[in-house]
Write a protein that holds these residues in place. Structure first.
Motif, short mmCIF file in Angstrom:
data_model
loop_
_atom_site.label_atom_id
_atom_site.label_comp_id
_atom_site.label_asym_id
_atom_site.label_seq_id
_atom_site.Cartn_x
_atom_site.Cartn_y
_atom_site.Cartn_z
N THR A 99 39.69 41.76 35.61
CA THR A 99 40.13 43.20 36.99
C THR A 99 38.99 41.77 38.35
O THR A 99 40.04 40.67 38.22
CB THR A 99 39.64 43.98 36.64
N MET A 100 38.68 42.51 39.11
CA MET A 100 39.13 42.44 40.54
C MET A 100 37.52 41.38 40.35
O MET A 100 37.30 39.85 41.51
CB MET A 100 38.35 43.30 41.71
N ILE A 147 31.86 39.25 30.57
CA ILE A 147 31.47 37.81 31.24
C ILE A 147 31.31 38.51 33.28
O ILE A 147 32.55 39.24 33.42
CB ILE A 147 32.05 36.90 31.56
N ASP A 148 29.91 38.68 33.24
CA ASP A 148 29.98 38.96 34.80
C ASP A 148 28.46 39.06 35.47
O ASP A 148 27.06 38.62 34.67
CB ASP A 148 30.51 40.83 34.90
N LYS A 177 31.56 32.81 40.80
CA LYS A 177 32.71 31.93 40.99
C LYS A 177 32.73 30.52 40.21
O LYS A 177 32.58 29.83 40.51
CB LYS A 177 32.40 32.04 42.42
N ARG A 211 26.72 40.51 37.58
CA ARG A 211 25.93 41.75 37.17
C ARG A 211 25.72 42.16 35.56
O ARG A 211 26.43 41.58 34.77
CB ARG A 211 26.14 42.68 38.00
N ASN A 234 35.20 52.27 36.44
CA ASN A 234 36.14 51.99 36.65
C ASN A 234 37.10 52.72 36.18
O ASN A 234 38.79 52.80 36.91
CB ASN A 234 36.81 50.64 36.96
N ARG A 278 33.40 48.28 42.90
CA ARG A 278 32.81 49.60 42.91
C ARG A 278 31.24 50.11 42.31
O ARG A 278 30.85 49.67 42.28
CB ARG A 278 33.96 50.44 41.97
N ASP A 335 33.40 31.00 37.52
CA ASP A 335 34.44 31.03 35.83
C ASP A 335 35.62 30.11 35.77
O ASP A 335 35.99 29.68 34.27
CB ASP A 335 34.68 32.63 36.04
N HIS A 387 37.26 54.46 46.43
CA HIS A 387 37.27 52.99 47.87
C HIS A 387 36.97 54.11 49.10
O HIS A 387 36.06 54.14 48.82
CB HIS A 387 39.42 53.34 47.85
N ASN A 395 34.52 45.83 34.89
CA ASN A 395 33.57 46.93 34.61
C ASN A 395 34.50 48.38 34.32
O ASN A 395 34.24 49.79 35.33
CB ASN A 395 32.62 47.38 36.12
N LYS A 451 33.95 38.84 46.91
CA LYS A 451 33.13 39.16 46.46
C LYS A 451 31.87 38.24 45.96
O LYS A 451 31.40 37.16 44.83
CB LYS A 451 33.24 39.43 45.03
N SER A 456 30.45 53.90 41.55
CA SER A 456 30.12 54.98 40.38
C SER A 456 31.72 55.43 39.63
O SER A 456 32.70 55.17 40.93
CB SER A 456 29.43 55.86 41.23
N GLN A 512 33.62 57.48 42.52
CA GLN A 512 33.92 57.09 44.45
C GLN A 512 35.48 56.01 43.92
O GLN A 512 35.37 55.72 43.44
CB GLN A 512 32.39 56.79 44.66
N1 LIG Z 1 35.79 54.98 40.22
C1 LIG Z 1 36.62 54.14 40.68
N2 LIG Z 1 37.68 53.79 39.51
C2 LIG Z 1 38.27 52.93 39.92
C3 LIG Z 1 38.27 52.32 41.64
C4 LIG Z 1 37.29 53.27 42.52
O1 LIG Z 1 37.58 52.55 43.66
N3 LIG Z 1 36.50 53.57 42.20
N4 LIG Z 1 39.45 51.74 42.08
C5 LIG Z 1 40.46 51.44 41.02
C6 LIG Z 1 40.86 50.28 41.64
S1 LIG Z 1 42.15 50.11 42.47
C7 LIG Z 1 40.37 48.63 40.74
S2 LIG Z 1 41.46 47.50 41.89
C8 LIG Z 1 39.46 48.65 40.13
C9 LIG Z 1 38.55 47.58 39.71
O2 LIG Z 1 37.95 47.51 38.64
P1 LIG Z 1 37.18 46.37 38.57
O3 LIG Z 1 37.51 45.21 38.79
O4 LIG Z 1 36.49 46.51 37.64
O5 LIG Z 1 35.44 46.72 39.85
P2 LIG Z 1 34.63 46.12 40.69
O6 LIG Z 1 33.74 47.09 40.76
O7 LIG Z 1 35.44 45.92 41.97
O8 LIG Z 1 34.90 44.40 40.18
C10 LIG Z 1 33.85 44.17 38.86
C11 LIG Z 1 32.99 43.21 38.62
O9 LIG Z 1 33.32 41.69 39.41
C12 LIG Z 1 32.51 41.53 39.31
N5 LIG Z 1 32.32 39.82 39.63
C13 LIG Z 1 31.65 40.15 41.18
N6 LIG Z 1 31.96 38.29 41.45
C14 LIG Z 1 31.98 37.49 40.01
C15 LIG Z 1 32.53 36.59 39.24
O10 LIG Z 1 32.40 35.32 39.98
N7 LIG Z 1 33.03 36.56 37.66
C16 LIG Z 1 33.36 37.27 37.33
N8 LIG Z 1 33.47 37.15 35.73
N9 LIG Z 1 32.79 38.90 37.88
C17 LIG Z 1 32.59 38.99 39.26
C18 LIG Z 1 31.19 42.01 39.92
O11 LIG Z 1 29.32 41.78 40.05
C19 LIG Z 1 31.91 43.81 39.19
O12 LIG Z 1 31.02 44.69 37.97
O13 LIG Z 1 38.98 50.37 39.41
C20 LIG Z 1 39.78 50.77 39.41
N10 LIG Z 1 39.32 52.46 39.71
#
Ligand SMILES: Nc1nc2c(c(=O)[nH]1)N[C@H]1C(S)=C(S)[C@@H](COP(=O)(O)OP(=O)(O)OC[C@H]3O[C@@H](n4cnc5c(=O)[nH]c(N)nc54)[C@H](O)[C@@H]3O)O[C@H]1N2
Ligand SMILES: Nc1nc2c(c(=O)[nH]1)N[C@H]1C(S)=C(S)[C@@H](COP(=O)(O)OP(=O)(O)OC[C@H]3O[C@@H](n4cnc5c(=O)[nH]c(N)nc54)[C@H](O)[C@@H]3O)O[C@H]1N2
Ligand code: SF4
Ligand SMILES: [Mo]
Length: 728
Positions: free
Chosen positions: A328-329, A233-234, A253, A236, A213, A622, A255, A629, A209, A719, A624, A627
């Motif tokens: 990503t996560m 691909i998410d 899950k 949400r 993020n 995450r 994927d 962590h 996202n 997740k 917003s 914020q």
């Molecule tokens: N503002 C802000 N920015 C950050 C951070 C923060 O805390 N705040 N943290 C930083 C860090 S350390 C990290 S690791 C990154 C994380 O960055 P992202 O990975 O973008 O963050 P998340 O919101 O944890 O997860 C991403 C998406 O995974 C989706 N998801 C959940 N389950 C599944 C699934 O089974 N399949 C698929 N395809 N998607 C799924 C969720 O709906 C979510 O929208 O962000 C970094 N940037």
């Protein structure tokens, strides 16, 4: 002031004056009102997310008064997100302490001198070593200190203090990607450059996202002039999904089945690059036979995406000239995350989308120095991406650090959960936690509470004494923050960049580097401490350690080159002068035969399954862009605080809310087998029917998660937890 500035410019000769003058006009600061005119500008890279935005600290009479994004460099092109703009504010928080704190028998904290703290540190851990076993102490490190500090910490703990086990918060974050790359490419090497975001004609974001993020990376996507298809691909409909050209809301899950099905379909269409596969990979035929078991009809049933959507997605990949996959996560934090990441790598390999501009199987990192910790924290691998179990590697590291080879462990450390299990079993009794807040962020924080009683000695080194973890410590060591110290961070595109000590640290405070020196000396490790004389000296040491490795950066001309260029990507070996933006342009991988491997395995269901009692699936992540962590830093910036919800909320699909009779704003319970948390109901069409979402920034969230892990990477699956909602 103008006169002062002119005088400064006039009197300072040479490159510094030049760069100050250029910077001020380049940055558009010349037009600032007089009272806001900085007297000096210091460049540094942001210490929040892994994007690695270049920032400029404005100094006035020796004090840093402002931060602005740097327009001179390519990473962020003069942009920053709110966290970057507000980066200095948490540093000036009035509740920072500069004296260590010791826990008294009644639980209250007593400020003590640094000398006394070092004495207690040594006594505490050495007593455990003598009375329990030599491996009864462990450490938990981080992706949020500079590389030089990580390497120093890892060396001190493992080679000096005899700690056999140490892991870090990158286990929560990047372990899956690191394991996947290592197996597929032969080394943990994210192949991309940020330019690929602009050069791609099909971008596929999986479980990512970036709008909130990695907002500045998202800006780079928006700068793409190829009229790209942006696919998300998410499960949400995230901010990113809303801004994309196509969103595929698959079931959580599912994927792995989706990507195996797509691979099968692409092979059936002949939409593969046979020459590339033949020349640069191995294991394709076995993979092709394996994915025959995933026809689109079955994929549709598993993912909830109908066949026409699957065809549309397959065709987008087939028709793209430069297809890039970004994850990503949503991938890394899964019960089979390594296989999912490798399924994406396989798609890139078989379609020849690797090593060319605008392509790649690209894991975006999270913390500002997640990549540094993967290479240099000395936890899961030996300094510089070497192997503990490899005697030649041990010999090399021993020679460069001038230490006995026998002081280097010959086996890998236990992983994070393994360390906690040993604490629970009474085998590990001393723990040193640096720049991470596991009592909030680990998947099973209830365990932390139980473990506290098992630990004889807990030392926490953090910026603030009131984090959930610091509050449990026997000894708290206050560290200077990012911006108050020097070193390097490695961003998502493998770019080393320099952090300058732009802001004065609180009087009496020590940087992590200085703390490590003090503790090392107190332990009697004078020779080892001497090898880590300063961050700059350590950078040179790390360059030497990297020589001959895929991450070789021995060709960087020290901090000076990093400052001048705003960062340099690895590899940058001594022999080559030209920066390599992306890896594998020649199709040469790091496995002995130079080929990439197709890795795959059977999809399995997650540990928890939705049931009659717990019918909804809880996703976390995450909430917003303001914020960060566990909130220790962002909650100390009033502007960021104002922009984020004060209360824990749970996003609920409108139909689920209607069925349960909930209205938006109502306080409800979210309950799992693990426990329950009270949250405000936020009715939102962004989550699908049967799913709910909670942001990780509130401590209660992790209390109710089901601890489940990827068997290969040992990364928590944050997740996927079956829950029910109840009126409170
Ligand atoms: N503002 C802000 N920015 C950050 C951070 C923060 O805390 N705040 N943290 C930083 C860090 S350390 C990290 S690791 C990154 C994380 O960055 P992202 O990975 O973008 O963050 P998340 O919101 O944890 O997860 C991403 C998406 O995974 C989706 N998801 C959940 N389950 C599944 C699934 O089974 N399949 C698929 N395809 N998607 C799924 C969720 O709906 C979510 O929208 O962000 C970094 N940037
Ligand atoms: N439910 C759920 N839980 C998750 C996730 C999720 O998606 N869902 N995501 C996981 C991920 S990807 C991550 S990366 C983790 C993050 O989890 P944590 O690492 O526990 O989170 P932070 O709040 O970033 O904690 C960093 C700590 O380091 C301190 N610190 C910052 N800079 C310095 C420094 O220079 N020196 C010292 N000594 N201390 C410093 C800060 O004050 C803070 O207390 O959370 C994980 N937890
Ligand atoms: S996008 Fe990341 S690196 Fe850039 S300013 Fe925001 S938090 Fe800092
Ligand atoms: Mo992370």
């Amino acid at each position: 002031m103008k006169i002062k500035l002119k005088q400064l410019l006039f009197h300072q000769q040479g490159p510094l004056t030049q760069s100050l003058r250029q910077t001020k006009s380049d940055q558009g600061l010349g037009n600032l009102p007089e009272k806001l005119q900085p007297t000096a500008l210091v460049k540094l890279v942001c210490g929040f997310c892994s994007t690695g935005c270049n920032l400029i600290a404005h100094q006035k009479e020796g004090k840093t008064v402002n931060l602005t994004p740097d327009k001179a460099f390519n990473v962020n092109q003069g942009k920053a997100c709110p966290k970057g703009w507000q980066g200095l504010v948490p540093l000036d928080s009035p509740d920072r302490v500069s004296q260590p704190q010791m826990k008294r028998a009644d639980g209250s904290l007593q400020p003590i001198s640094w000398e006394r703290a070092a004495e207690l540190f040594v006594q505490g851990f050495q007593k455990i070593q003598k009375t329990a076993s030599s491996s009864a102490n462990a450490f938990l490190s981080t992706g949020q200190i500079v590389t030089e500090e990580m390497a120093f910490l890892g060396s001190l703990a493992k080679f000096g203090m005899g700690m056999l086990h140490g892991d870090g918060n990158t286990r929560q974050c990047m372990a899956t990607a690191a394991t996947a790359y290592k197996q597929s490419f032969g080394f943990d090497a994210p192949p991309f450059s940020y330019e690929d975001l602009e050069e791609s004609d099909v971008l596929v974001f999986v479980g990512a996202n970036p709008c909130i993020n990695h907002p500045i990376l998202w800006k780079r996507v928006l700068a793409n002039q190829q009229n790209p298809k942006i696919i998300v691909i998410d499960p949400r409909k995230t901010q990113t999904a809303q801004a994309a050209t196509a969103h595929y809301p698959l079931r959580p899950k599912s994927d792995l089945i989706l990507f195996y099905g797509l691979a099968h379909w692409l092979i059936g269409q002949g939409a593969i690059d046979k020459d590339y596969i033949e020349a640069h990979t191995q294991g394709f035929n076995e993979f092709a036979a394996f994915v025959e078991a995933f026809p689109l009809s079955q994929v549709a049933a598993a993912t909830g995406l109908n066949e026409s959507l699957l065809l549309e997605l397959g065709e987008s990949i087939q028709e793209g000239k430069r297809v890039s996959f970004w994850w990503t996560m949503g991938v890394n934090q899964s019960h089979q995350g390594v296989l999912v990441a490798q399924a994406l790598i396989n798609l890139a390999l078989m379609t020849g989308n690797l090593g060319r501009p605008g392509t790649g199987a690209n894991s975006i990192t999270g913390q500002c120095n997640a990549m540094g910790s993967r290479l240099f924290s000395n936890t899961t691998n030996l300094l510089g991406g070497h192997e503990f179990a490899n005697s030649a590697h041990r010999g090399k590291v021993a020679r460069i650090l001038k230490i006995e080879e026998s002081s280097i462990p010959q086996e890998n450390s236990l992983d994070y959960q393994g360390i906690l299990e040993e604490v629970e079993a009474g085998k590990i009794k001393g723990l040193w936690v640096i720049a991470t807040n596991p009592a909030h962020s680990w998947i099973d924080p209830a365990r932390w509470k139980r473990l506290r009683e098992k630990l004889d000695f807990l030392v926490v080194q953090d910026l603030y004494p009131d984090t959930a973890t610091a509050k449990m410590a026997d000894l708290f060591l206050p560290a200077a923050a990012w911006g108050e110290k020097e070193g390097t961070l490695i961003n998502s595109e493998r770019r080393f960049a320099h952090v300058a000590p732009a802001h004065p640290k609180p009087a009496g405070a020590k940087t992590d580097f200085e703390i490590f020196r003090l503790l090392g000396q107190a332990w009697g490790l004078h020779d080892l401490v001497a090898r880590f004389g300063s961050p700059k000296q350590t950078f040179a040491l790390l360059q030497e350690l990297s020589q001959g490795q895929p991450c070789d950066f021995s060709g960087i001309a020290g901090y000076e080159e990093l400052k001048q260029k705003g960062g340099v990507q690895w590899p940058q070996p001594r022999a080559e002068g030209v920066e390599k933006k992306r890896l594998f342009a020649e199709g040469e991988f790091f496995h002995p035969q130079g080929k990439a491997h197709f890795c795959f395995g059977e999809p399995l269901p997650p540990a928890g399954r939705a049931s009659f009692s717990f019918p909804l699936i809880l996703l976390t992540g995450r909430g917003s862009s303001v914020q960060w962590h566990t909130g220790t830093r962002t909650e100390r910036a009033p502007i960021l605080k104002k922009m984020s919800p004060r209360q824990l909320y749970v996003e609920v699909n409108p139909l689920d809310a209607e069925n349960l009779g909930f209205v938006s704003g109502q306080s409800i319970w979210v309950e799992s087998k693990q426990g329950k948390a009270r949250a405000q109901c936020l009715i939102s069409p962004q989550v699908a029917l049967g799913q709910v979402f909670m942001p990780m920034h509130y401590p209660e969230v992790n209390w109710i998660l089901l601890p489940d892990f990827d068997p290969q990477s040992k990364q928590p699956s944050y997740k996927y937890t079956p829950v029910r909602l109840l009126k409170s």
